[in-house]
Design a protein around this motif. Sequence first.
Motif, short mmCIF file in Angstrom:
data_model
loop_
_atom_site.label_atom_id
_atom_site.label_comp_id
_atom_site.label_asym_id
_atom_site.label_seq_id
_atom_site.Cartn_x
_atom_site.Cartn_y
_atom_site.Cartn_z
N LYS A 37 0.84 -1.20 0.00
CA LYS A 37 0.00 0.00 0.00
C LYS A 37 0.87 1.25 0.00
O LYS A 37 0.59 2.23 -0.70
CB LYS A 37 -0.90 -0.02 1.24
N ASP A 97 -10.71 -6.38 2.58
CA ASP A 97 -11.62 -5.38 3.14
C ASP A 97 -11.15 -4.88 4.49
O ASP A 97 -11.44 -3.74 4.90
CB ASP A 97 -13.04 -5.95 3.27
N CYS A 100 -8.28 -2.21 4.27
CA CYS A 100 -8.78 -0.84 4.03
C CYS A 100 -8.95 -0.06 5.33
O CYS A 100 -9.03 1.18 5.31
CB CYS A 100 -10.11 -0.89 3.28
N ASN A 101 -9.04 -0.78 6.47
CA ASN A 101 -9.21 -0.10 7.75
C ASN A 101 -7.90 0.49 8.29
O ASN A 101 -7.91 1.19 9.29
CB ASN A 101 -9.79 -1.06 8.79
#
Length: 470
Positions: A37, A97, A100-101
């Motif tokens: 990321k 998912d 993404c936090n």
Amino acid sequence: ELNCSLCLIPLWENAKLNKAIIQTDILDQVSSQLINKVDSIIGEHVVNREASYVYKHNSHNKFIDSRNNIINNIIKTLKNISNKYLSTPPPTIGHPDDICNYHIVYYQVNKNLSNEEISKTVLSSKQSQYGYGTMIHKLNTLLDIQRLKSIHPDGLIKLFIGASYSLRCLENSPAFTPGKNQKDLKFASSKAMGLQNQGYDCIQIKDSNEYNYWHSGTLIPLMVVHVNVHQTCGICMDRFTKSQGFLCSNNHFICWENCFEAYVQSAKQPNAIGRSVNISGDLICTQCSDRYDLSVVAKGGPANCFDTLLDLKLFITTNKVINETEKAAEERFQKELKRLEKLSQDEKYLEIIKTEIIENILVLKCPRCRTAFYDFDGCFALTCSNNICQAAFCAYCLVDCGNDAHSHVYNCPENRSSNVHGTIESFHDHHKQRKKKLVTDRIQREKPDCQQKLKVMLKKDLSDLGIRLQ
């Protein structure tokens, strides 16, 4: 979707991670995804990774603690009140998912600190107007880094990179208090605690990419890196250091080397105004309406560019003033024309006489070419300032004397001193009395009722010259 707190609590309890049974490869997978990321944002600009924390300092435990701290707060919230915003727990750790936090965060390292000292500085919690927590910037794009001011001339910047787990953020919030005294900070902490009881775990500072993370241990160190933040010129697309060009307020960059100089030259074209130059004479950005600051060009840009832009601004500003003056004069003329059109024949006649008196008596003019003059240098033998005319005339009676007025001035009936020279005061006093006599004589040639009207019409013009009629 579940809304019952009693039903939700067991689900959130199960979402907590058990250090004893969690598999190491899952945590390795999480760290790899977070590093990916980071690389997707600044990877091509990273020139050196000083240290990687993901396998040090019990970093696996940090992943577990970071997530569990947030979940424990949610469980606490659910036990007290129904929380409709967080009805179900997050996906399994490592799931896309769930990744993404994680917020990727950064801290600019300006001092010569060890990596352990950097971690201690960054991870420490402090009191602020946003409550007690860890203040740090979220990394969204490379522009976040390029906006930083303390960038080395070679384009390098040292950054601490980390990740912080967040399930509910209060976005774009103003400060809780206007001040920073103890009373204000105490109120801010109380306000932050109230928001945590609603399930919030961090706050985004209004109009910025800075965040305050309230729960200790939620921020995980990832790496310390040197990033090359070279700018890409919007014209030639080559890369330069920040000092090698101009960066506008909207982060559009143009290099000094070739592009800026060529752009300045194009701004000299007649059709450039409104396209590359604004109406004030400022050169505008090639990609937006922001202007290039001349002081920045003077410090870092090519010297000839600064001179060209200065001349261009002066030229456009001068033309703007001339155009505005001409427009104002035209408006005054049209206004006067409309006023005259409304006058009666008698009123028009009086306006003609008034204009005649002002132009032929009150305004001093060369007797030959009628050029007005105002200066007096001490000699009453004057020469017209009109290079084509060059008439010599008497400053007392304004008679045309041909090529030389000296002999006439000595013998002029209006010269009481028998001297060709005099003071500016004597010049003004003489013409004040002369104008008064000539105006009086001219008015007396009119009918009695017109004489009084002319005196009223000329009162301001005569008063400005210090003349008062009987």
